[in-house]
Every structure is written in C-alpha cells, then in structure tokens.
Design a protein around this motif. Structure first.
Motif, PDB file in Angstrom:
ATOM      1  N   LEU A   3       6.881 -72.239  93.753  1.00 25.06           N
ATOM      2  CA  LEU A   3       7.257 -73.123  93.345  1.00 25.06           C
ATOM      3  C   LEU A   3       6.570 -72.050  91.657  1.00 25.06           C
ATOM      4  CD1 LEU A   3       8.588 -75.429  91.311  1.00 25.06           C
ATOM      5  CD2 LEU A   3       6.302 -76.406  91.375  1.00 25.06           C
ATOM      6  N   LEU A   4       5.969 -71.304  92.070  1.00 24.26           N
ATOM      7  CA  LEU A   4       5.417 -70.219  91.136  1.00 24.26           C
ATOM      8  C   LEU A   4       6.517 -69.130  90.710  1.00 24.26           C
ATOM      9  CD1 LEU A   4       3.724 -68.872  88.243  1.00 24.26           C
ATOM     10  CD2 LEU A   4       2.341 -68.681  90.016  1.00 24.26           C
ATOM     11  N   MET A   6       9.826 -68.876  92.357  1.00 21.13           N
ATOM     12  CA  MET A   6      10.557 -69.657  91.611  1.00 21.13           C
ATOM     13  C   MET A   6      11.521 -69.827  89.779  1.00 21.13           C
ATOM     14  SD  MET A   6      12.860 -72.586  90.605  1.00 21.13           S
ATOM     15  CE  MET A   6      11.880 -73.942  90.722  1.00 21.13           C
ATOM     16  N   GLN A   7      10.120 -70.175  89.885  1.00 21.44           N
ATOM     17  CA  GLN A   7      10.127 -70.169  88.186  1.00 21.44           C
ATOM     18  C   GLN A   7      10.513 -68.920  87.496  1.00 21.44           C
ATOM     19  OE1 GLN A   7       7.208 -73.090  87.302  1.00 21.44           O
ATOM     20  NE2 GLN A   7       8.449 -74.682  87.516  1.00 21.44           N
ATOM     21  N   ARG A   8       9.324 -67.732  88.067  1.00 18.95           N
ATOM     22  CA  ARG A   8       9.772 -66.581  87.539  1.00 18.95           C
ATOM     23  C   ARG A   8      10.722 -65.809  87.722  1.00 18.95           C
ATOM     24  NH1 ARG A   8       3.537 -64.328  89.928  1.00 18.95           N
ATOM     25  NH2 ARG A   8       2.376 -65.484  88.615  1.00 18.95           N
ATOM     26  N   MET A  10      13.626 -67.724  87.763  1.00 17.86           N
ATOM     27  CA  MET A  10      14.407 -68.397  86.461  1.00 17.86           C
ATOM     28  C   MET A  10      14.486 -67.810  85.794  1.00 17.86           C
ATOM     29  SD  MET A  10      16.968 -70.335  86.176  1.00 17.86           S
ATOM     30  CE  MET A  10      17.187 -72.284  86.615  1.00 17.86           C
TER      31      MET A  10
ATOM     32  N   ALA B  69       4.517 -74.764  87.267  1.00 17.63           N
ATOM     33  CA  ALA B  69       3.759 -74.919  88.516  1.00 17.63           C
ATOM     34  C   ALA B  69       2.019 -74.429  87.393  1.00 17.63           C
ATOM     35  CB  ALA B  69       4.731 -73.057  88.799  1.00 17.63           C
ATOM     36  N   TRP B  98      11.320 -78.676  84.198  1.00 21.19           N
ATOM     37  CA  TRP B  98      10.142 -77.405  83.536  1.00 21.19           C
ATOM     38  C   TRP B  98      10.889 -76.370  82.600  1.00 21.19           C
ATOM     39  CZ3 TRP B  98      10.779 -72.533  84.173  1.00 21.19           C
ATOM     40  CH2 TRP B  98      12.151 -71.740  84.553  1.00 21.19           C
ATOM     41  N   ILE B 101       6.785 -70.905  81.606  1.00 23.53           N
ATOM     42  CA  ILE B 101       5.675 -70.787  82.672  1.00 23.53           C
ATOM     43  C   ILE B 101       5.596 -69.310  82.035  1.00 23.53           C
ATOM     44  CG2 ILE B 101       8.237 -68.985  83.457  1.00 23.53           C
ATOM     45  CD1 ILE B 101       5.258 -71.132  85.590  1.00 23.53           C
ATOM     46  N   GLU B 117       5.492 -79.467  97.658  1.00 18.78           N
ATOM     47  CA  GLU B 117       5.020 -78.674  96.456  1.00 18.78           C
ATOM     48  C   GLU B 117       5.157 -78.498  95.241  1.00 18.78           C
ATOM     49  OE1 GLU B 117       5.976 -74.228  95.939  1.00 18.78           O
ATOM     50  OE2 GLU B 117       4.290 -73.967  95.231  1.00 18.78           O
TER      51      GLU B 117
END
Lengths: 248, 276
Positions: A3-4, A6-8, A10, B69, B98, B101, B117
């Motif tokens: 998930l991390l 993927m968010q980076r 995005m 996350a 979300w 980040i 997850e």
C-alpha cells in the motif's frame, strides 16, 4: 506492491505526471489517472484564485494561471488544510516577477487579510479597562489578530484601487517602505497604513518593551511634549481599533 | 452501535449562511465540511456556533485520510476533537480513501486497493481516530475512477468488514455507488444489497457529470433519475437514517435545494421523481 509503495507512486503521478509510477500501480481503467490528475491541479488552482483575486486582476488571467501552474509544480501541498496552500505563493510570484515587486506585495496584502480572517479569537482591552494602571511599569500585549506588512512599492494604493474598481495608479517604488497594519475587529478584517514610528512602536511592544520605556524613547526622539502626545495618540487608536489584548 | 437519526437535511454552503441564520428553514439537520471550521477562530467558527444553536449538525471531513499507509495526522485529529467537543455533532464522517502520504497532501479523495493489507491499515487508522475523537465515525463510500488489479474483495465487502472490526458506521453515498458502478462495470443494486444495512446511518444524494470516458462525482448538478431509482431501491431496506442532498459547486438558490430535498422525502415515501 505494498500500500505504501502504491501511495508513493500515486503521489509521483500527481506531482510529476510520472508515467512509470502510474504503470507500476497495476490499475485498470487508465482514463482514471487523468481524472485524478485534473482534480488535483484544478483544486489547487481554484484555491489560489480564491485567495488572490486582486493579484489575478492585476496580472491578468493568463499570467496568473501560468504562475499558479508553476507554483503547483514547485510547491506540492503538505498541510491537511487548503487554507495553508496559498502561504508560499507570494514567494513564487517574487521569483517569477523580480522586476515587478508590486505583484508579490499585492499578494502579501491578500494573504495577510485571509490569515486574519481565521486567526485565533482573544480578549481585547477597552477604555473601560484602564483603571489603576501603573503606566511606567505596564506591558501592553498586542493582539494575535494583527499583521504588519512591509511594502517597497505603492502596492496598497494598487490593491485599494482594484478593490474599489477604480483605475489603479502607476507603480511607484518607495525609498522608505510603506507599512500596512492588518487586523480583525468585531469579526471584520481591517487594514490601514501606519508610519514608520508607529510601526517601530508596535514592534517594540511585541518584543516586550514596557509602555514607560516606549514613552521615554519617544521623548528622546521627538522631545518630551511631542513624544508624550504621540504615544497618547497611538494608545487611543490602538484601543479604539482593538489591538491591545492585555495590560500586564 | 451508533445511535440513529431519522431526518432530511442539506449540506451547509456559504451562499446560504444568511438564510439558515435568519430564518427557520425546514431541514432536520445540516452537514458541514469539518475542515472549513477547524480554524483557530474568527467568523467561520462563530457562524458554526450560531448554526448549531438552531439546527442539529453533522461533521463531514475530507482530509482525515483514513487510508494512509503511514497513519493519521495527530494535529488534525486534535483539531477535529476540539470541534466535536464544541459542536456536539450528530455524526462525524470521512471517506474510504486517502489524501496524504509522507508529508504530501493531495486534497483529493484517492482510491485504495481493496486488499487485506489495506483493510488492516484502514482498521488501524479508524480505531485510532475513534479513540482520539471519543466516538464512532461514519465512513463514506467514495466515487472512484481507478480499480486496482490485486483486489481481494469488493468495496461493499471491504466496508462490511471494516464496520465489523472497528464498530464504525456507514455514510452511504448513492450517487457514488452509481458513479463507481458505471465507471467499473458492476451492478449498483448488488452493491446496495451487499453493504451491511444495519450499519448505515446517513445517506448522501448528489449529482454527477459525464467526463470524456468516465462519470465524475462533481456535485454540481441535481440528483440524476438513475440515482433516485437506486435511492428508492435501498431506502426500504434501511432502518432510520439521516438523508441529505449534497451540493458543492454550481450552487443554486436554497429554494431549489429544498425542492430537491422535498423530492427525497417523497421518494422515501414511494413517490419517485420523474424525468423533467
């Protein structure tokens, strides 16, 4: 892919339109990337347009949109509130228009007013509170809801003319800065110019100078009678404008 | 379980402040965007106090970022808690999405892959938020424009498991169901039948626009007939809920929104709006 990561990816897509990052996300319906990219940038442009209408009126729409696009590339938003996003825009304008400092300064005026609108509430001293005060030893606490803006051009006159729908004057560069005082009183944002001596006095009070020392300094600069009268006038205006939060 | 509130309301928007403050408008509640009032002071906060003195208020957030996350923003939660303590809202809600980040905040509701997850992360974040806020939240289904290939479950299954594990409730946005269903090719009635009805406490009805290839949740149009049909489908299956019209752009006069809210009341009673 976590998930991390993927968010980076995005974030990389939104900020840099990084096609490789978009491809790594393994998303279906690739048209959707364009929707998110458009939403991201359109929201930030709308935020800047809403915060700086008079700057936009001065630069013209096309120049303003170019500056906004540059700012969005240069400064990705970091705060949870969009209210924070306009803070650095005057710096971008200054870098973009180094020979036209009035553009940044009109934006500074608009920013000061917007920040004042939602500044913390606080107590205000009124004339009725002025009893049994040892003025020599008293310290005047200035309200949170004031902002002092230092201008090297006649940006305040330009801003005022745009606000009134009048023809703005020609740009003038000042040998001695104009200072404007922005504050909030009874829920309304207010603005006026002040001279250098009042500016120095307010700065001194903010730094903790006691009222008695302010009077002494004024007496040295202007003579006893004129100095005392001047400080008395300032005090009357500050009280009337609701600029004094407390007298300790 | 989160207490229910049965009623019909509107989103409070700036052009209508004066009408709501100067008249007793016939709404059962108002919903406000939390972040607009999580300010230090000044008129916005005072306006909300005055509104709260006249109407029940729900707080609806867009920046909690419960899908991040890297966890939640502590300062954000503290500010929201302060607002909750002052306003005592009917509900506190945010989105299954979300926005933030590692110090970047997109200010857009970004999609999550519906994986184990993600579910674990969202549950952790919702648990923490509810601890800090001192109350259970409602989570809203988002409109999405992307689907992720490694999905372990449908969005409605994800929401159901989230409710079971955290005790949160659901804010069911019927327009978002329609937009996502159209964009991704699933059956919106299967979605509505699949969400845990017992957890739904609030309903959003809104309009959308057609983009080049996708429907976009623009909230700048009246509620579409297809969305009214979905509302009529789900309504009899739910217990008491707070239903509202959500309009964020191209905001019409208040009378138009009240007419749309009257249509929602009639639709709930079985009298469906018809195409103009």
């Amino acid at each position: 892919m976590t998930l991390l990561s993927m968010q980076r990816d995005m974030r990389a897509w939104l900020v840099h339109e990084d096609e490789a990052a978009a491809a790594r996300m393994g998303a279906r319906a690739h048209a959707g990337f364009g929707v998110y990219q458009n939403n991201y940038r359109a929201q930030l442009v709308a935020c800047l347009e809403s915060s700086f209408p008079r700057t936009r009126a001065w630069t013209g729409d096309e120049a303003f949109l170019n500056a906004a696009a540059l700012h969005i590339d240069r400064v990705p938003p970091s705060s949870w509130t969009l209210d924070a996003y306009p803070h650095d825009f005057p710096t971008t304008l200054s870098a973009l228009y180094p020979d036209d400092p009035e553009i940044e300064e009109i934006a500074q005026i608009e920013l000061a007013l917007e920040q004042m609108f939602v500044a913390a509430d606080g107590t205000i001293v009124t004339v009725d509170d002025l009893q049994d005060i040892d003025w020599d030893r008293a310290s005047l606490r200035i309200a949170h809801t004031i902002e002092l803006v230092d201008l090297r051009t006649n940006a305040f006159a330009l801003w005022s003319a745009i606000a009134a729908g009048d023809q703005p004057p020609t740009v003038e560069h000042r040998k001695v800065s104009d200072i404007i005082l922005v504050w909030r009183q009874d829920g309304q944002c207010r603005i006026r110019t002040i001279d250098q001596t009042e500016f120095q006095a307010l700065r001194a009070l903010r730094a903790g100078t006691r009222f008695g020392d302010l009077c002494s300094d004024a007496a040295i600069l202007f003579g006893q009678e004129r100095g005392t009268a001047l400080v008395g006038q300032w005090l009357g205006k500050w009280l009337a404008d609701g600029l004094i939060a407390a007298i300790d | 379980m989160i207490p229910s509130f049965a009623g019909f309301g509107l989103g409070l928007r700036k052009p209508h402040y004066a009408e709501f403050l100067e008249h007793r408008v016939s709404v059962d509640f108002l919903e406000v965007i939390s972040e607009n009032f999580m300010v230090d002071g000044g008129r916005p906060r005072q306006i909300l106090r005055d509104i709260r003195a006249r109407y029940p208020v729900a707080l609806h957030g867009v920046s909690m970022s419960i899908g991040s996350a890297d966890g939640l923003d502590a300062a954000y939660l503290t500010r929201l808690r302060n607002l909750i303590d002052e306003i005592e809202p009917l509900f506190v809600s945010d989105h299954l999405s979300w926005t933030r980040i590692e110090g970047f905040n997109s200010h857009d509701l970004l999609p999550l892959p519906y994986t184990e997850e993600s579910l674990a992360m969202v549950c952790t974040n919702v648990d923490r938020a509810q601890d800090v806020l001192g109350r259970a939240m409602l989570i809203e289904n988002p409109s999405t424009y992307l689907e992720f290939a490694p999905a372990d479950m449908s969005e409605w299954t994800f929401l159901g498991r989230l409710c079971e594990r955290t005790g949160c409730g659901l804010l069911l946005d019927v327009n978002n169901v329609f937009v996502s269903a159209t964009n991704h090719g699933f059956d919106p009635r299967a979605y509505l039948d699949g969400v845990p009805h017992e957890h739904v406490r609030q309903i959003h009805l809104a309009g959308h626009s057609r983009g080049e290839q996708l429907l976009v949740d623009t909230h700048d149009q009246p509620v579409a007939l297809t969305v009214w049909e979905l509302f009529a489908h789900i309504w009899p299956q739910l217990g008491p809920v707070a239903t509202m019209i959500e309009r964020d752009d191209n905001i019409p006069p208040l009378a138009e929104l009240l007419a749309e809210l009257a249509a929602a009341r009639r639709a709930a009673a079985g009298d469906m709006p018809v195409a103009a």
